[in-house]
Each structure stands twice: as C-alpha cells, then as structure tokens.
Scaffold this motif. Structure first.
Motif, PDB file in Angstrom:
ATOM      1  N   ILE A 130       0.872  -1.073   0.000  1.00 50.23           N
ATOM      2  CA  ILE A 130       0.019  -0.053  -0.039  1.00 50.23           C
ATOM      3  C   ILE A 130       0.727   1.034  -0.137  1.00 50.23           C
ATOM      4  O   ILE A 130       0.568   2.325  -0.585  1.00 50.23           O
ATOM      5  CB  ILE A 130      -0.903  -0.090   1.268  1.00 50.23           C
ATOM      6  CG1 ILE A 130      -1.943  -1.220   1.132  1.00 50.23           C
ATOM      7  CG2 ILE A 130      -1.515   1.190   1.316  1.00 50.23           C
ATOM      8  CD1 ILE A 130      -2.663  -1.086   2.186  1.00 50.23           C
ATOM      9  N   ASN A 131       2.075   1.310   0.712  1.00 52.53           N
ATOM     10  CA  ASN A 131       2.860   2.400   0.865  1.00 52.53           C
ATOM     11  C   ASN A 131       3.494   2.733  -0.266  1.00 52.53           C
ATOM     12  O   ASN A 131       3.547   3.947  -1.002  1.00 52.53           O
ATOM     13  CB  ASN A 131       3.974   1.967   2.024  1.00 52.53           C
ATOM     14  CG  ASN A 131       4.449   3.533   2.651  1.00 52.53           C
ATOM     15  OD1 ASN A 131       4.901   4.203   1.922  1.00 52.53           O
ATOM     16  ND2 ASN A 131       4.279   3.388   4.082  1.00 52.53           N
ATOM     17  N   LEU A 132       3.902   1.631  -1.167  1.00 49.27           N
ATOM     18  CA  LEU A 132       4.510   1.791  -2.516  1.00 49.27           C
ATOM     19  C   LEU A 132       3.826   2.563  -3.444  1.00 49.27           C
ATOM     20  O   LEU A 132       4.169   3.241  -4.271  1.00 49.27           O
ATOM     21  CB  LEU A 132       5.404   0.626  -2.663  1.00 49.27           C
ATOM     22  CG  LEU A 132       6.613   0.156  -2.347  1.00 49.27           C
ATOM     23  CD1 LEU A 132       7.347  -1.077  -2.447  1.00 49.27           C
ATOM     24  CD2 LEU A 132       7.810   1.235  -2.499  1.00 49.27           C
ATOM     25  N   THR A 133       2.513   1.730  -3.757  1.00 46.45           N
ATOM     26  CA  THR A 133       1.528   2.203  -4.713  1.00 46.45           C
ATOM     27  C   THR A 133       1.238   3.555  -4.486  1.00 46.45           C
ATOM     28  O   THR A 133       1.116   4.307  -5.145  1.00 46.45           O
ATOM     29  CB  THR A 133       0.399   1.219  -4.786  1.00 46.45           C
ATOM     30  OG1 THR A 133      -0.204   1.162  -3.338  1.00 46.45           O
ATOM     31  CG2 THR A 133       0.802  -0.280  -5.203  1.00 46.45           C
ATOM     32  N   GLY A 134       0.956   3.919  -3.164  1.00 41.90           N
ATOM     33  CA  GLY A 134       0.659   5.206  -2.778  1.00 41.90           C
ATOM     34  C   GLY A 134       1.697   6.316  -2.997  1.00 41.90           C
ATOM     35  O   GLY A 134       1.367   7.224  -3.552  1.00 41.90           O
ATOM     36  N   PHE A 135       2.978   5.737  -2.777  1.00 44.10           N
ATOM     37  CA  PHE A 135       3.823   6.773  -3.162  1.00 44.10           C
ATOM     38  C   PHE A 135       4.170   6.917  -4.785  1.00 44.10           C
ATOM     39  O   PHE A 135       4.325   8.155  -5.156  1.00 44.10           O
ATOM     40  CB  PHE A 135       5.476   6.026  -2.833  1.00 44.10           C
ATOM     41  CG  PHE A 135       6.776   6.675  -3.352  1.00 44.10           C
ATOM     42  CD1 PHE A 135       7.022   7.941  -2.679  1.00 44.10           C
ATOM     43  CD2 PHE A 135       7.677   6.244  -4.263  1.00 44.10           C
ATOM     44  CE1 PHE A 135       8.257   8.558  -3.232  1.00 44.10           C
ATOM     45  CE2 PHE A 135       8.663   6.706  -4.644  1.00 44.10           C
ATOM     46  CZ  PHE A 135       8.925   7.906  -4.399  1.00 44.10           C
ATOM     47  N   VAL A 136       3.933   6.089  -5.554  1.00 46.47           N
ATOM     48  CA  VAL A 136       3.936   6.199  -6.921  1.00 46.47           C
ATOM     49  C   VAL A 136       2.810   7.092  -7.458  1.00 46.47           C
ATOM     50  O   VAL A 136       2.816   7.986  -8.527  1.00 46.47           O
ATOM     51  CB  VAL A 136       3.742   4.794  -7.593  1.00 46.47           C
ATOM     52  CG1 VAL A 136       3.787   5.095  -9.368  1.00 46.47           C
ATOM     53  CG2 VAL A 136       5.026   4.069  -7.295  1.00 46.47           C
ATOM     54  N   THR A 137       1.640   6.897  -6.782  1.00 46.17           N
ATOM     55  CA  THR A 137       0.475   7.759  -6.991  1.00 46.17           C
ATOM     56  C   THR A 137       0.802   9.081  -6.877  1.00 46.17           C
ATOM     57  O   THR A 137       0.379  10.105  -7.613  1.00 46.17           O
ATOM     58  CB  THR A 137      -0.631   7.204  -6.469  1.00 46.17           C
ATOM     59  OG1 THR A 137      -0.789   5.862  -6.653  1.00 46.17           O
ATOM     60  CG2 THR A 137      -1.917   8.294  -6.535  1.00 46.17           C
ATOM     61  N   GLU A 138       1.365   9.534  -5.708  1.00 45.25           N
ATOM     62  CA  GLU A 138       1.821  10.819  -5.321  1.00 45.25           C
ATOM     63  C   GLU A 138       2.666  11.543  -6.211  1.00 45.25           C
ATOM     64  O   GLU A 138       2.738  12.663  -6.544  1.00 45.25           O
ATOM     65  CB  GLU A 138       2.457  10.895  -3.770  1.00 45.25           C
ATOM     66  CG  GLU A 138       1.519  10.681  -2.782  1.00 45.25           C
ATOM     67  CD  GLU A 138       0.431  11.848  -2.486  1.00 45.25           C
ATOM     68  OE1 GLU A 138       0.949  12.893  -2.900  1.00 45.25           O
ATOM     69  OE2 GLU A 138      -0.688  11.631  -1.987  1.00 45.25           O
ATOM     70  N   LEU A 139       3.517  10.708  -6.838  1.00 44.98           N
ATOM     71  CA  LEU A 139       4.680  11.120  -7.647  1.00 44.98           C
ATOM     72  C   LEU A 139       3.930  11.706  -8.989  1.00 44.98           C
ATOM     73  O   LEU A 139       4.196  12.693  -9.597  1.00 44.98           O
ATOM     74  CB  LEU A 139       5.660  10.071  -8.130  1.00 44.98           C
ATOM     75  CG  LEU A 139       6.785   9.837  -7.117  1.00 44.98           C
ATOM     76  CD1 LEU A 139       7.828   8.664  -7.729  1.00 44.98           C
ATOM     77  CD2 LEU A 139       7.618  11.012  -6.754  1.00 44.98           C
ATOM     78  N   ALA A 140       2.904  10.789  -9.261  1.00 49.31           N
ATOM     79  CA  ALA A 140       2.101  11.223 -10.640  1.00 49.31           C
ATOM     80  C   ALA A 140       1.391  12.418 -10.241  1.00 49.31           C
ATOM     81  O   ALA A 140       1.294  13.195 -11.223  1.00 49.31           O
ATOM     82  CB  ALA A 140       1.238  10.182 -11.011  1.00 49.31           C
ATOM     83  N   ASP A 141       0.823  12.665  -9.081  1.00 52.70           N
ATOM     84  CA  ASP A 141       0.157  13.913  -8.840  1.00 52.70           C
ATOM     85  C   ASP A 141       0.800  15.063  -8.810  1.00 52.70           C
ATOM     86  O   ASP A 141       0.409  16.169  -8.913  1.00 52.70           O
ATOM     87  CB  ASP A 141      -0.717  13.695  -7.604  1.00 52.70           C
ATOM     88  CG  ASP A 141      -1.761  12.786  -7.519  1.00 52.70           C
ATOM     89  OD1 ASP A 141      -2.202  12.411  -8.658  1.00 52.70           O
ATOM     90  OD2 ASP A 141      -2.203  12.235  -6.399  1.00 52.70           O
ATOM     91  N   LYS A 142       2.284  15.088  -8.841  1.00 56.75           N
ATOM     92  CA  LYS A 142       3.148  15.956  -8.846  1.00 56.75           C
ATOM     93  C   LYS A 142       3.835  16.347 -10.065  1.00 56.75           C
ATOM     94  O   LYS A 142       4.819  17.059 -10.174  1.00 56.75           O
ATOM     95  CB  LYS A 142       3.946  15.838  -7.439  1.00 56.75           C
ATOM     96  CG  LYS A 142       3.337  15.952  -6.064  1.00 56.75           C
ATOM     97  CD  LYS A 142       4.366  15.758  -5.047  1.00 56.75           C
ATOM     98  CE  LYS A 142       3.796  16.015  -3.792  1.00 56.75           C
ATOM     99  NZ  LYS A 142       3.036  17.062  -3.388  1.00 56.75           N
ATOM    100  N   GLN A 143       3.345  15.706 -11.204  1.00 59.03           N
ATOM    101  CA  GLN A 143       3.879  15.663 -12.391  1.00 59.03           C
ATOM    102  C   GLN A 143       4.280  17.041 -12.826  1.00 59.03           C
ATOM    103  O   GLN A 143       5.346  17.311 -13.557  1.00 59.03           O
ATOM    104  CB  GLN A 143       3.077  14.865 -13.474  1.00 59.03           C
ATOM    105  CG  GLN A 143       1.520  15.694 -13.714  1.00 59.03           C
ATOM    106  CD  GLN A 143       1.119  14.973 -14.789  1.00 59.03           C
ATOM    107  OE1 GLN A 143       1.535  14.441 -15.793  1.00 59.03           O
ATOM    108  NE2 GLN A 143      -0.322  14.682 -14.506  1.00 59.03           N
ATOM    109  N   ASP A 144       3.410  17.969 -12.716  1.00 60.03           N
ATOM    110  CA  ASP A 144       3.583  19.247 -13.250  1.00 60.03           C
ATOM    111  C   ASP A 144       4.532  20.337 -12.311  1.00 60.03           C
ATOM    112  O   ASP A 144       4.615  21.363 -12.756  1.00 60.03           O
ATOM    113  CB  ASP A 144       2.310  20.117 -13.577  1.00 60.03           C
ATOM    114  CG  ASP A 144       1.485  19.422 -14.540  1.00 60.03           C
ATOM    115  OD1 ASP A 144       2.049  18.748 -15.608  1.00 60.03           O
ATOM    116  OD2 ASP A 144       0.068  19.129 -14.796  1.00 60.03           O
TER     117      ASP A 144
END
Length: 228
Positions: A130-144
């Motif tokens: 859960i932690n790792l998938t959440g981390f990748v998701t957060e990175l995507a949200d900060k793409q800009d």
C-alpha cells in the motif's frame, strides 16, 4: 491515473532527430567529477539507502556518456538491459529471474500496470504494498511541479519512512531503495528537459514507443526484484 503517470515521465532519455548537434560542456570532465557535480541537488543523506540511487545515477551516466540518449525502441531496451545488469549498492540479488530484452519490451508496453503488478504480487507485506503504490500515485500527482518541489516531497516521504514505528526495518529497506532511485531518476529527467529547452530540441524521432513514456516507472519495474 494512468494518463497522469504516462505524462509525468515525458521526454526522458529521448533525443531529437534534429540535425543540430548538442555539445556537452562537461564532455572533458572525469566521470566521477561530473556525477559529483550533478547529483548535489538530488541527494538525501537522511535516507540510509541514498547510495542505491547514487549508484543507479552513476550507471546511467556511464551509459549515456558512452552511447548517448536512445533514438529507437531497441536502444531504450538496450539502456534498460544495461541498467538491469549493473551492480547497485544494497541490491539483494535474491531474484532468480534474469531480465531479458523481451521482458523489457513487455514492461515498456505498460510500465505503470507492470510495476503495480510486481508490487502486488511480491512477498512484501500488505502495508508495504500500500505504501509503495501510494508513493507512485503521489509522484504522478506532482507531475507538473518543478524538481525542487518533487525532491522536497520525496525527502519528506523518506523521513516519514525512516521514523515510522509501524514498519519493520527490512520493510523500510525496499521502500527507501525505490524512493532513492526515483529521486535520482526524476532528477535526470528534469536535467534532460532543461537541456532540451535550452537547445530548442524536441523529441520526435522514436517510433512505436509511447510518445509520453514512463521511463522512471519502467526503470523501477525492471529493477524491482533486486530491491526487495
């Protein structure tokens, strides 16, 4: 979600079909000096696995110095295969799977879902998954956002992992290795975009590969089994 991750890693390691030649101002420096100068902004000494990311960046720089940025699917696969076969600090080498060019081709077809499948099908605990998938998701949200903001986010995330009382030490290891490689890989992406902007270069010439590719995500998928 998928579109966010796809657009996040646009322009990484790709080069233009332009006839304009980019002259690297660091070409005459020793490789170790180049890496030391370049990675100051990417480091996080508070992550005990920062050297894992630094070794990844060293291998990446070594490849680019010798071969340049990939100009085709085959060269992208060759670059990832090179990275998969290079030693990085704190890699476990427990995996009995040998990464092949065919496997990398499959990963490149859908890096995001491949990485999530690898995480969810691993022997890691539910909490780590859960932690790792959440981390990748957060990175995507900060793409800009610019790299400084992304770096601050990753460093803050790593601080939380280091201080966590809910995770075992061996569970923290995998998470911190993934975040370390992400931090250095995304730093190189930012450098590449800046260089292209300064030289007026656009990335147009790779065919049969996602125009908005996910090189950092693909790299994590290729290396994941060695980080557990």
């Amino acid at each position: 979600m998928k579109n966010l991750l796809i657009t996040f890693s646009t322009l990484f390691f790709l080069t233009s079909c332009s006839d304009d030649e980019y002259i690297n101002p660091e070409a005459n420096k020793p490789l170790a000096e180049i890496i030391a100068d370049q990675t100051l902004a990417a480091r996080n000494p508070e992550n005990p696995y920062d050297q894992t990311g630094a070794d990844f960046y060293k291998n990446l720089t070594e490849y680019i110095t010798k071969n340049g940025y990939p100009k085709s699917n085959a060269e992208i696969i060759d670059q990832l295969l090179f990275m998969a076969n290079r030693k990085i600090s704190n890699s476990t080498n427990k995996s009995i799977i040998t990464i092949t060019s065919e496997m990398i081709s499959i990963i490149l077809a859908d890096p995001e879902n491949t990485l999530f499948d690898l995480i969810n099908n691993s022997e890691l605990s539910a909490g780590v998954k859960i932690n790792l998938t959440g981390f990748v998701t957060e990175l995507a949200d900060k793409q800009d956002e610019d790299y400084d903001n992304i770096h601050d986010f990753i460093v803050s995330y790593e601080q939380g992992i280091v201080q966590s009382l809910a995770l075992q030490e061996d569970e923290k290891d995998t998470i911190l290795k993934v975040s370390s490689i992400s931090r250095y890989s995304l730093y190189e992406e930012a450098r590449k975009r800046d260089r292209d902007w300064e030289t007026g270069v656009t990335n147009r010439c790779i065919k049969n590969f996602k125009a908005d590719n996910q090189f950092t995500i693909a790299t994590l998928a290729v290396l994941f089994n060695h980080l557990q």
